[in-house]
Design an enzyme around this catalytic site. Structure first.
Site, PDB file in Angstrom:
ATOM      1  N   ARG A 319       0.318  -6.018   3.615  1.00  0.00           N
ATOM      2  CA  ARG A 319       0.408  -6.120   2.152  1.00  0.00           C
ATOM      3  C   ARG A 319       0.866  -7.512   1.729  1.00  0.00           C
ATOM      4  O   ARG A 319       0.461  -8.008   0.667  1.00  0.00           O
ATOM      5  CB  ARG A 319       1.331  -5.046   1.574  1.00  0.00           C
ATOM      6  N   GLU A 725       6.864  -0.542  -8.486  1.00  0.00           N
ATOM      7  CA  GLU A 725       7.064  -1.780  -7.735  1.00  0.00           C
ATOM      8  C   GLU A 725       6.701  -3.062  -8.478  1.00  0.00           C
ATOM      9  O   GLU A 725       7.413  -4.066  -8.353  1.00  0.00           O
ATOM     10  CB  GLU A 725       6.267  -1.715  -6.431  1.00  0.00           C
TER      11      GLU A 725
END
Length: 773
Positions: A319, A725
Site C-alpha cells: 500500500r 483513514e
C-alpha cells in the site's frame, strides 16, 4: 386502520446522529472488556518478556514460580496445538522456543489468583540466555539482505529515460518514523472454558474471526468450538487487527490448562513494548522535471522496518507503493520496495496501512521541486495532478495500471484555496518572515487521494444478521467491530432507513463469531462500505417479505406497498410498522434474515503488479499554517483548514469527528510522537511520560473542517465514501508547513533536511543545516 398519521422519525441517512454509545462514554457506563463482570474463580495472567533483542535460550527453569496462588505456568512446550499466532505467514510464536528475536518477546505466562501474584511468579523464572548480534535498522538489514518478504516493484513507462532526459534532477532521502497506536484501552482478553471442550473469549480485537481461528489453532481444536465476542474497543487504529491475537491466545491457553476463566490485561508499558507499531521507513528518491515542475521521471526506493516477522508487512509495504503517487500522474515511474527484517517487535497495521508513508515521500518530492524552481509548491502540485477521465491528455493511469475515474481533487483545490484564503495567507507569511529574524511562519496546502478496499481481494466481503421482533423493534448484528469510530451507529442508521423506523427502535449487539462467521477485520476504512451493504441486504430481504405479504393480505399490487415515517401503507390500508410486523408474524412470515456483500469491480494481479486494487478513491486537502521559534525549534499550529470528501455522508457529525481525529493523529505521527530504541534494541519510549501524543494544546488554534459536497460515483452504501483513514494524511500539511518555515531561515532554493517526526530537536537541526547552506 386507514389514515393514520405518519410519525416523525430520527436517525435517517445523512442526518447528524449521536454515536450510539455517546451517553455511555461520557457517563462512564460503557462496558469494555475489563468492565465485564469476572466469572467466579477468574484468574489473572502475566507474560514474561525477553530482555534481549536477539539471543539463544539455553534453559528455562520455572520451578521457583510455584508460589501460593499460582495455578499454571506455560512455556512453548506446554501448548497443546500450534505455537503460532501469525495472521498470514508463519513466524509469530506464542512463546519463544530456542531463540528470541526482539526485546519484549513473550517467553512464558503465569495464571494466578491476582495479577500481583502472577507478576511476582513470572519474574521468579530462571532463564539463561546467550546474546547474539542484532539488526536494529533498515540500513543494516539492507546491507545484510535480510527481508521478511521478497522485494517488489511497480512501474510505468521508462523511469530511467525520463530521468536522463529531464531538464532538472534532484536526489534525496527521507527518514519517516513509526508511531505507537496508544489506544486508550490497552490489549485485553478474558477466556472462559465451556462444556464439551468449547472456549469463549471476550477480546478487544478488530478481527474476531482471526482470534477465533488462532485460539482454535493453539488449542488444537476446530473453529466451531471457539466463540469470540467484542462489544466495543477503546480505540484500535490497526493495533488490534493482528496484535490482539497473542493476548487472547495466551488467555485461552491458560484457561484451557486450569479449567478456569483467565483474564490477561497488559499495562501500558508492556503493551507498548510487546506490540507492533506503524512501520518506520527510509525512502530514497530520484526525480527529473522541467521548468514548470512537471515530473518527467521518478524512482522511489522504499525500505520499511518490518521487525522480526512478516505479520501484515507485505500488504502494508504494497500500500505504501500504491500511494507513492498520491494525486499525481507519474508517466515514467518505478517504485521498489524492500521489506526489511530487524530484531524489533513485528510492526503492524496502523491507520493508513503504509499509505501515509508513501504519500509523505511524494509530497516531500513535490516540495523539493518547487523550492528548486522558486515556485509555490501548490503551483507544482497543480501541474502534476491527474486529469479527469476522458481529458485530452488522458493523464489518469496510475503506476500500477488503474484508471483514476473519479478525480475531484481539482475541485477541492479550487474550493479550499478560496475558503482558506490561501494566496493572501502565503503573502502574509512571507511578509512576516522578512521582518522577523527569530520567529518564522510556514504554510502548506497538501492533497490526499486514498484507495478504498482491502488490497487482498478475498477480504472484501461482509455479513450481517437482522431480526425483527413482534413489537416492531429490530436487533442487528454484523461482522464489523466498534472502536469508537461510529460504525455501529451508521449501520443502525442504514437498517432504520430501510424500514423507515426510528433509530431508537434498532439495537446492535456485540460482534460475535457465533452470529456472523468468517468476517474480515474492521480495517482498510471499509467498515461502513462492507457491513452497511450487508445489513442493507438483510433488511431488504425482510422488507420484501413484508411487501409480498401485505400485497397478498390486502389484495393490492406490491408497488402499492410503501414504508414511510414508521408506518406501512398497503393500498388503502395504513398501519404502524409494529402492527404490520405483528400481522406478518401471525401469518407465519419469517422476520429474520442474513445479508451478504462483496465489493465489485476490484481485481489485482500481484505477479504483474497491475490491476484495480481499489473500488474508488477518497480525496481531501488541508491548509496548515505554523510558527516556529528558530532558536529552540519549538512551534505552534496557528490554523488549519480542511475540506474532505466523504461522498454523500452517512452521518456528517461522525464523519467530521473522524476527519478531526484523523488529522490530529496524523499530525502527532509527524511531529511529537517519537519512538526511541537504545543500542541494545530496547524501546525506551514506552509510557506517556516519554512518548508524546497530541493534547488539546497541540490542536490548531484556529481549526476549520468542512465536508466537500459530492456523491460517490460508485454504488456504495447511499453513495457515501470511507472516512476512517484518509484524513490522517491531511496531517502532512503540518509537516510541510514546518519545512516551509525552516526554509525561510536559509537561502532561496534551499532544501531543508527535515526528517519525520519533526520534533523540536529535528526542526532545530534542520534550521541549523539551512543556515549553513
Amino acid at each position: 386502520m386507514a389514515g393514520k398519521a405518519q410519525k416523525e422519525i430520527s436517525g435517517g441517512m445523512g442526518q447528524p446522529q449521536a454515536h450510539d454509545s455517546a451517553k455511555l462514554h461520557v457517563s462512564g457506563e460503557a462496558v469494555y472488556t475489563d468492565d465485564i463482570r469476572e466469572p467466579a474463580g477468574c484468574l489473572h495472567a502475566c507474560i514474561l518478556k525477553s530482555p534481549h533483542a536477539h539471543a539463544k535460550i539455553k534453559s528455562i527453569d520455572v520451578s521457583a514460580c510455584a508460589i501460593p496462588g499460582v495455578h499454571a505456568v506455560m512455556t512453548a512446550k506446554d501448548i497443546p496445538g500450534a505455537n503460532e499466532v501469525a495472521p498470514v505467514f508463519a513466524g509469530d510464536p506464542v512463546f519463544a522456543t530456542d531463540e528470541v528475536f526482539y526485546a519484549g518477546q513473550s517467553v512464558l505466562a503465569v495464571a494466578a489468583e491476582s495479577i500481583g501474584i502472577a507478576r511476582k511468579a513470572a519474574h521468579l523464572a530462571k532463564i539463561e540466555y546467550e546474546e547474539l548480534p542484532a539488526i536494529l535498522n533498515v540500513h543494516d538489514a539492507m546491507r545484510s539482505e535480510k527481508y521478511v518478504g521478497d522485494p517488489y516493484v511497480m512501474q510505468q513507462g521508462d523511469s530511467a529515460a525520463g530521468l536522463s532526459g529531464a531538464q532538472h534532477k534532484i536526489s534525496g532521502a527521507l527518514d519517516i518514523g513509526g508511531q505507537d497506536h496508544f489506544y486508550l484501552e490497552g490489549q485485553i482478553a478474558m477466556a472462559t472454558p465451556q462444556e464439551n471442550g468449547e472456549m469463549h473469549c471476550w477480546s478487544s480485537t478488530q478481527h474476531p474471526s482471526e482470534v477465533q481461528h488462532l485460539i482454535a489453532k493453539v488449542l488444537g481444536i476446530r473453529d466451531h468450538l471457539v466463540t469470540v465476542d467484542v462489544r466495543r474497543m477503546g480505540g484500535g487504529f490497526g493495533g488490534k487487527e493482528s496484535q490482539a491475537s497473542l493476548i487472547a491466545c495466551v488467555a485461552a491457553l491458560l484457561a484451557n490448562k486450569t479449567g478456569r476463566p483467565v483474564k490477561l490485561r497488559l499495562d501500558r508499558d508492556d503493551d507498548m513494548i510487546m506490540t507492533g507499531k506503524r512501520h518506520d521507513f527510509n525512502i530514497r528518491y530520484d526525480v527529473g522535471f522541467d521548468d514548470t515542475g512537471l515530473i518527467a521521471g521518478i524512482e522511489f526506493t522504499q525500505a520499511s522496518n518490518c521487525g522480526m516477522s512478516a505479520d501484515l508487512s507485505n500488504a502494508i509495504a504494497d500500500r505504501a507503493m500504491f500511494h507513492a503517487d498520491n494525486c499525481y500522474f507519474l508517466e515514467n515511474a518505478k517504485v521498489t520496495s524492500y521489506r526489511c527484517f530487524t530484531h524489533k517487535v513485528s510492526n503492524t497495521a496502523f491507520r493508513g496501512f503504509g499509505g501515509p508513508q508513501g504519500m509523505l515521500a511524494m509530497e516531500y518530492v513535490i516540495d523539493d521541486i518547487a523550492r528548486k524552481l522558486g515556485k509555490d509548491p501548490l503551483e507544482v502540485r497543480k501541474v502534476n495532478l491527474y486529469d479527469a477521465k476522458g481529458a485530452l491528455k488522458n493523464r489518469c493511469t496510475t503506476h500500477y495500471g488503474m484508471t483514476v475515474e473519479d478525480n475531484i481533487i481539482r475541485d477541492i483545490f479550487a474550493e479550499i484555496e478560496k475558503t482558506g484564503d490561501y494566496a493572501a495567507r502565503v503573502k502574509q507569511a512571507r511578509d512576516f518572515n522578512a521582518k522577523s529574524p527569530v520567529l518564522k511562519k510556514g504554510i502548506a496546502l497538501t492533497p490526499v487521494k486514498f484507495g478504498i478496499s482491502f488490497t487482498l481481494t478475498m477480504l472484501n466481503q461482509a455479513g450481517a444478521l437482522v431480526h425483527v421482533y413482534k413489537d416492531g423493534t429490530v436487533q442487528l448484528n454484523h461482522g464489523g467491530t466498534e472502536m469508537g469510530q461510529g460504525l455501529h451507529t451508521k449501520v443502525c442508521q442504514v437498517v432504520a432507513d430501510e424500514f423507515q423506523i426510528d433509530i431508537s427502535d434498532v439495537r446492535i449487539t456485540a460482534t460475535s463469531t457465533g452470529k456472523v462467521p468468517n468476517t474480515s477485520a474492521t480495517a482498510a476504512s471499509s467498515g461502513s462500505d462492507l457491513n452497511g451493504m450487508a445489513a442493507q441486504a438483510a433488511a431488504r430481504t425482510i422488507k420484501q417479505r413484508l411487501v409480498s405479504f401485505a400485497a397478498q393480505h390486502f389484495n393490492c399490487a406490491e408497488i402499492a406497498v410503501s414504508f414511510h415515517g414508521g408506518m406501512v401503507t398497503a393500498g388503502e390500508e395504513t398501519m404502524s410498522f409494529a402492527q404490520m410486523v405483528s400481522l406478518a408474524y401471525v401469518n407465519r412470515v419469517s422476520l429474520s434474515s442474513t445479508g451478504f456483500y462483496s465489493t465489485p469491480k476490484i481485481d489485482w494481479d500481484r505477479p504483474k503488479a497491475k490491476g484495480r486494487p481499489f473500488f474508488y478513491f477518497a480525496y481531501g486537502a488541508a491548509i496548515s499554517e505554523v510558527i516556529v521559534d528558530t532558536l529552540t525549534g519549538e512551534y505552534n499550529i496557528l490554523r488549519t483548514d480542511i475540506l474532505h470528501d466523504a461522498g454523500r455522508a452517512l452521518n456528517p457529525a461522525i464523519d467530521i469527528g473522524q476527519v478531526e481525529g484523523g488529522f490530529v493523529q496524523g499530525t502527532g505521527w509527524l511531529t511529537s510522537e517519537e519512538l526511541w530504541w537504545n543500542e541494545k534494541g530496547e524501546l525506551k519510549t514506552h509510557a506517556p511520560s516519554t512518548y508524546k501524543i497530541p493534547t488539546g494544546r497541540d490542536i490548531p488554534k484556529d481549526f476549520r473542517v468542512a465536508l466537500f459536497e459530492n456523491e460517490n460515483s460508485e454504488q456504495t452504501i447511499y453513495r457515501s465514501k470511507a472516512v476512517g483513514e484518509p484524513p490522517l494524511m491531511l496531517g502532512i500539511s503540518v509537516f510541510l508547513a514546518l519545512r516551509d518555515a525552516v526554509a525561510a531561515c536559509g537561502p532561496e532554493g534551499c532544501l531543508p533536511p527535515l526528517q519525520a517526526p519533526a520534533t523540536p530537536e529535528n526542526v532545530l537541526k534542520a534550521v541549523q543545516a539551512v543556515r549553513k547552506s
